[in-house]
Design a protein around this motif. Structure first.
Motif, PDB file in Angstrom:
ATOM      1  N   ILE A   1       0.852  -1.133  -0.018  1.00  0.00           N
ATOM      2  CA  ILE A   1      -0.098   0.001   0.109  1.00  0.00           C
ATOM      3  C   ILE A   1       0.762   1.387  -0.081  1.00  0.00           C
ATOM      4  O   ILE A   1       1.837   1.545   0.725  1.00  0.00           O
ATOM      5  CB  ILE A   1      -1.050  -0.161   1.101  1.00  0.00           C
ATOM      6  CG1 ILE A   1      -1.931  -1.229   1.218  1.00  0.00           C
ATOM      7  CG2 ILE A   1      -1.731   1.303   1.256  1.00  0.00           C
ATOM      8  CD1 ILE A   1      -2.613  -1.401   2.536  1.00  0.00           C
ATOM      9  N   ASP A   2       0.505   2.284  -0.896  1.00  0.00           N
ATOM     10  CA  ASP A   2       1.281   3.423  -0.991  1.00  0.00           C
ATOM     11  C   ASP A   2       0.379   4.567  -0.036  1.00  0.00           C
ATOM     12  O   ASP A   2       1.082   5.537   0.195  1.00  0.00           O
ATOM     13  CB  ASP A   2       1.302   3.800  -2.362  1.00  0.00           C
ATOM     14  CG  ASP A   2       2.248   2.834  -3.152  1.00  0.00           C
ATOM     15  OD1 ASP A   2       3.472   3.052  -2.796  1.00  0.00           O
ATOM     16  OD2 ASP A   2       1.868   2.069  -4.025  1.00  0.00           O
ATOM     17  N   THR A   3      -0.795   4.407  -0.162  1.00  0.00           N
ATOM     18  CA  THR A   3      -1.623   5.509   0.406  1.00  0.00           C
ATOM     19  C   THR A   3      -2.869   5.004   1.029  1.00  0.00           C
ATOM     20  O   THR A   3      -3.604   4.090   0.433  1.00  0.00           O
ATOM     21  CB  THR A   3      -2.212   6.669  -0.667  1.00  0.00           C
ATOM     22  OG1 THR A   3      -0.981   6.993  -1.201  1.00  0.00           O
ATOM     23  CG2 THR A   3      -2.911   7.752  -0.018  1.00  0.00           C
ATOM     24  N   PHE A   4      -3.355   5.574   2.225  1.00  0.00           N
ATOM     25  CA  PHE A   4      -4.512   5.280   2.929  1.00  0.00           C
ATOM     26  C   PHE A   4      -5.552   6.372   2.828  1.00  0.00           C
ATOM     27  O   PHE A   4      -5.134   7.373   3.080  1.00  0.00           O
ATOM     28  CB  PHE A   4      -4.153   4.763   4.424  1.00  0.00           C
ATOM     29  CG  PHE A   4      -3.448   3.735   4.567  1.00  0.00           C
ATOM     30  CD1 PHE A   4      -3.915   2.414   4.700  1.00  0.00           C
ATOM     31  CD2 PHE A   4      -2.104   4.005   4.644  1.00  0.00           C
ATOM     32  CE1 PHE A   4      -2.905   1.114   4.823  1.00  0.00           C
ATOM     33  CE2 PHE A   4      -1.036   2.813   4.960  1.00  0.00           C
ATOM     34  CZ  PHE A   4      -1.626   1.463   4.921  1.00  0.00           C
ATOM     35  N   GLY A   5      -6.925   5.826   2.531  1.00  0.00           N
ATOM     36  CA  GLY A   5      -7.989   6.778   2.669  1.00  0.00           C
ATOM     37  C   GLY A   5      -8.558   6.386   3.531  1.00  0.00           C
ATOM     38  O   GLY A   5      -9.125   5.382   3.889  1.00  0.00           O
TER      39      GLY A   5
END
Length: 478
Positions: free
Chosen positions: A309-313
């Motif tokens: 994972i690069d980005t979490f929303g």
């Protein structure tokens, strides 16, 4: 409905007390109130102060118009002289506060209000509302961003927030706590927190095929392409169609900044498979974004399981601070002035945690000179002065024989002037400056204080002079 002047956003008893102070000749009695909290949410080791800018805006616009006065008159309990007082109301006192983004700890003042009694009482409700809400969200955001271990976290919670204001200033607070951006357009417009987002499942369902939907979006927004790949079948169609469109539409244009988003399913498994498929397709630069009811514990688990994972929303569990949705700051009288003398006041309770620290105070933060790490905060009476050239003795007020002496240290006073004689004297920093300051100050805390489970208890000490004052008031019972 929105009001620029929020004077009537106030608990009713502030006005009945104000009316009583007026009739009993106490309207001009200078009073000192502290805002502080008793417990860090989620069992954490520290909290983050936020909401000060909204407090400043509130006070600068605070007045009562004719419709407000008529409302009070209709209640038939308020003195005409008090209503005339409200007609000409403006804040004339002093306020000191810790800057937004400061790590804060239980039982120490984060705001101190010095003002005539009526003025100080009328401020109570809004100050607590603003500080409690934004400090709660900033604290939760800081936890979530720490869990992400340097990966970007985006605030996605507007549709689950508890009201419009909570969505807007909640996103502001999340940014202070470390989030990289928000889905909330109004927060971007008002505060400059970068808003972003691409497509929902409905966009994909609107087209005859997933491929057509992806292609249309990339053609329209080639520099803002993050494709939602779990509408139908993530591995069999979603990711393959995204790869196809990236290669057909974006790569020929020299665009290499794009991504996919997952919002359901076994996130660890799917992101591992997605990363493998993207790399094998020659797209190692493609980012993987995930969302779906995330919080700090789920993020920790995903990372520990090797999720790619690069980005979490992060949405509802951030914007509502779902795990512990009350910050709990209180607003307590700590001193009054009589004939020019400051007289300390205390609230005594059989519940020991509700006994207040009396007197008009200042707060010093003590840093180890060698490491730059914060080692303790000391609460002092307003006229005490600590010096970096003299040792400081810290002691446990519940066990006075437990002493610790610090010798090689630097000092900083945490409470800074915000209002003097009713005028704002504080140079409000930009939101980006607040966010950077927050990150810098959190770096001064030991990792043991920042861990999620059983954090080390940071030392908040009373000076010996303040402890003696408190002890005398406890023994006298007043």
């Amino acid at each position: 409905m929105s009001y620029k002047n929020k004077a009537m956003l106030c608990d009713y008893y502030e006005f009945t007390m104000g009316n009583g102070y007026f009739k009993k000749g106490l309207a001009d009695r200078i009073s000192y109130f502290d805002v502080f909290f008793r417990k860090v949410p989620d069992g954490g080791g520290f909290a983050i102060a936020a909401g000060l800018e909204q407090v400043i805006d509130y006070i600068e616009n605070l007045h009562f118009d004719e419709s407000d006065i008529e409302y009070f008159r209709s209640k038939q309990i308020f003195d005409d002289g008090f209503l005339d007082y409200l007609k000409n109301f403006r804040f004339t006192g002093d306020i000191y506060a810790v800057p937004e983004g400061t790590p804060i700890f239980p039982d120490e003042p984060i705001l101190t209000i010095k003002a005539p009694a009526i003025e100080a009482q009328i401020l109570e409700t809004y100050i607590l509302l603003a500080i409690n809400h934004q400090s709660l969200i900033a604290t939760k955001a800081a936890r979530i961003c720490r869990a992400a271990q340097g990966r970007a976290v985006l605030e996605f919670g507007a549709r689950r927030a508890q009201g419009e204001s909570a969505a807007v200033v909640g996103a502001r607070a999340a940014y202070i706590g470390g989030c990289a951006g928000t889905s909330n357009v109004l927060t971007d417009k008002l505060f400059g927190v970068k808003a972003g987002g691409t497509i929902a499942h409905s966009w994909i369902q609107m087209f005859d095929s997933e491929y057509e939907a992806f292609k249309a979006y990339c053609e329209l927004y080639p520099t803002n392409a993050t494709l939602l790949v779990d509408t139908y079948n993530t591995l069999k169609s979603g990711i393959p169609n995204a790869i196809r469109v990236f290669k057909e539409v974006l790569i020929p244009k020299g665009i290499n900044d794009f991504g996919i988003r997952l919002d359901s399913g076994d996130i660890t498994y799917l992101t591992k498979q997605a990363r493998k498929m993207l790399d094998e397709a020659g797209l190692p630069q493609c980012k993987i974004v995930v969302s779906n009811a995330l919080d700090e514990y789920l993020i920790e688990d995903l990372i520990s399981q090797g999720a790619q994972i690069d980005t979490f929303g992060v949405g509802e569990r951030l914007i509502t601070a779902r795990s512990e949705p009350v910050f709990g700051s209180v607003y307590k009288l700590v001193a009054i002035e009589k004939n020019g003398e400051i007289i300390p006041k205390i609230k005594i309770s059989e519940n020991v945690s509700k006994i207040t620290n009396p007197h008009y105070k200042k707060v010093y933060r003590i840093y180890d000179r060698a490491t730059g790490k914060a080692v303790a905060d000391q609460l002092c009476i307003h006229d005490e002065v600590l010096s970096e050239g003299e040792p400081i003795v810290l002691f446990d007020p519940n066990a006075i024989w437990k002493k610790k002496t610090v010798t090689d240290f630097t000092l900083r006073e945490l409470l800074v002037p915000i209002f003097k004689d009713g005028k704002c004297v504080y140079n409000k920093p930009s939101l980006d400056e607040i966010r950077s300051y927050c990150e810098e100050q959190c770096d001064t805390l030991w990792d043991e204080v920042k861990r999620f489970e059983n954090p080390h208890k940071y030392y908040v000490d009373l000076s010996y002079k303040l402890w003696e004052t408190k002890r005398e008031l406890l023994l006298s019972g007043k």
